[in-house]
Design an enzyme around this catalytic site. Sequence first.
Site, PDB file in Angstrom:
ATOM      1  CG  ASP A  58      40.247  37.471  34.523  1.00 28.10           C
ATOM      2  OD1 ASP A  58      39.584  37.853  33.476  1.00 28.10           O
ATOM      3  OD2 ASP A  58      39.526  36.618  35.019  1.00 28.10           O
TER       4      ASP A  58
ATOM      5  CD  GLU B  12      56.105  46.478  48.535  1.00 23.30           C
ATOM      6  OE1 GLU B  12      56.775  45.610  47.896  1.00 23.30           O
ATOM      7  OE2 GLU B  12      55.434  46.195  49.397  1.00 23.30           O
TER       8      GLU B  12
END
Length: 553
Positions: free
Chosen positions: A217, A265
């Site tokens: 956002d 990751e």
Amino acid sequence: MSTPAKTTPASTPRTPDPDWWRDAVVYQVYPRSFADTDGDGLGDVAGITTRVPYLSSLGVDAIWLSPFFPSPLADGGYDVADYRDVDPKLGTLDDLDALVRAAHEHDIRVIVDIVPNHTSDQHEWFRAALAAPAGSPERARYVFRDGAGPDGSLPPSDWVSNFGGSAWTRVEDGQWYLHLFAPEQPDLDWENPEVRADFEHTLRFWSDRGVDGFRVDVAHGLAKDLSTPYRPSDEKALPLDGSDPLYDRDEVHEIFGTWRQVLDEYDPPRAAVAEAWAPAPRRVLYARPTELGQAFNFDLLEAPFDAAAFRGIIQRNLAMSEQSGASSTWVLSNHDVVRHATRYGLPTGTDTDAWLMTDGTAPVLDAERGLRRARAATLLVLALPGSSYVYQGEELGLQEAAAIPHDQLQDPKWIRTGHTVKGRDGCRVPIPWTTSGPSFGFGAVAPHLPQPADFGRSSVEAEDGEPDSTLSFYRAAIAARRRLQQGEELHWLDTDGDQGSRSRVVAFARHDGWRSVTNFGVDPVPLPSGTVVVASRPLGDGVLPGETTVWLA
């Protein structure tokens, strides 16, 4: 922020595909208005889980969950009090885990809405900031400044909130804090290492629980130039050099570069898409593979139903996607705008804010035409390379709920503009599941926003199994897209007829030669040869009716 001791092992979708986001159909769920299982008037996480089979039958690849975090609801959940928990009114972390598992069992990915520009004023950090003195580490997480004028009684700058009024609010000891949105949404200071570290922790927290991606956002608002003297800002006319003090600054890309390291990751890497209201040449920066990977393309939200407008937007955005190495995103409706079935039924150029203030009476809405155009535009968009975002209820052909009584409006825009702008509640009304009942199957006797009396006619129950319904159309279109959509190739086609006909028809070919043809005009045009795969409305004998899209093989 709370972090529970027990973490449920992450689930994974049945079909592993690290590039699923490149051409996904993503269904946006506004949780408080989707399905209510406990009858308190608010939709909840368990309600979404009960509707996963429906979402699977629709054929979507992912769901995007608007905020479900603890929130006092000053801005529909976009004022977050705890980024690593579920609002008790909406359920528990166990409920969220169950939703992710159910979605993955149906091979549906889950995208979580992250709100990094600001917190709620009820967040533990902001409460600590108010209790601490000026210059303290607690206040350094936010943007606190001394006021202007001899006694500091004036705001530090003339910056304006997106919801109206000053972007600064004064606290009891005389300092002011910045809020680009409501006063209940204080802006974080992203120069603070503690802020950066905590959000990286949040990304890992949800990724560890099996979430597949994030919608970011106000991605363009995190980096700010707070040096004095303060320079003016105008988000509606941003410069192309990243020099606005508040929005779309070059420094923001360093933040998202570190986010990408966190997201990478995981195997597969977590996806992300930026809500970045920035000029088109700069929006592409957020979509680089070294950053979030995608950025919302909102151009069609602001475009008229017009062949030249659509073709120009498509060409520009596909070129930008090729430049960034990402895929484009296509959006016709979401939780912040008047539904496109309504926009397309109003005269071109209508000020929708002004129209809402008349309770939708002037100018008169041509709902039938609006839905016809909405279906045509949707089928065109689903034929494009990239990912398509569907907002809950558009698959039912829902119109904007324009006549919500003033005393039931919830959007902070209504208050902050002195009751001159109704805001976004009309597209956030709970969707109808059944033809009758006190909330048309939503669950509550009195839902948190009132539904139109005729909502049952557009309910899932009313449209399910009806071959000409909008729901059946969406199911057919998404299923056909799944069969046909491959690669990024798109070739524009010439259309038959005179120059006038060509100017109102948009046609292109995709992989293996299947074609999408849209007649934006009113009068029919000759239907090209080929086998009809799906059409947005019934076709005439050898002609493509006006305001209609067809796919041909």
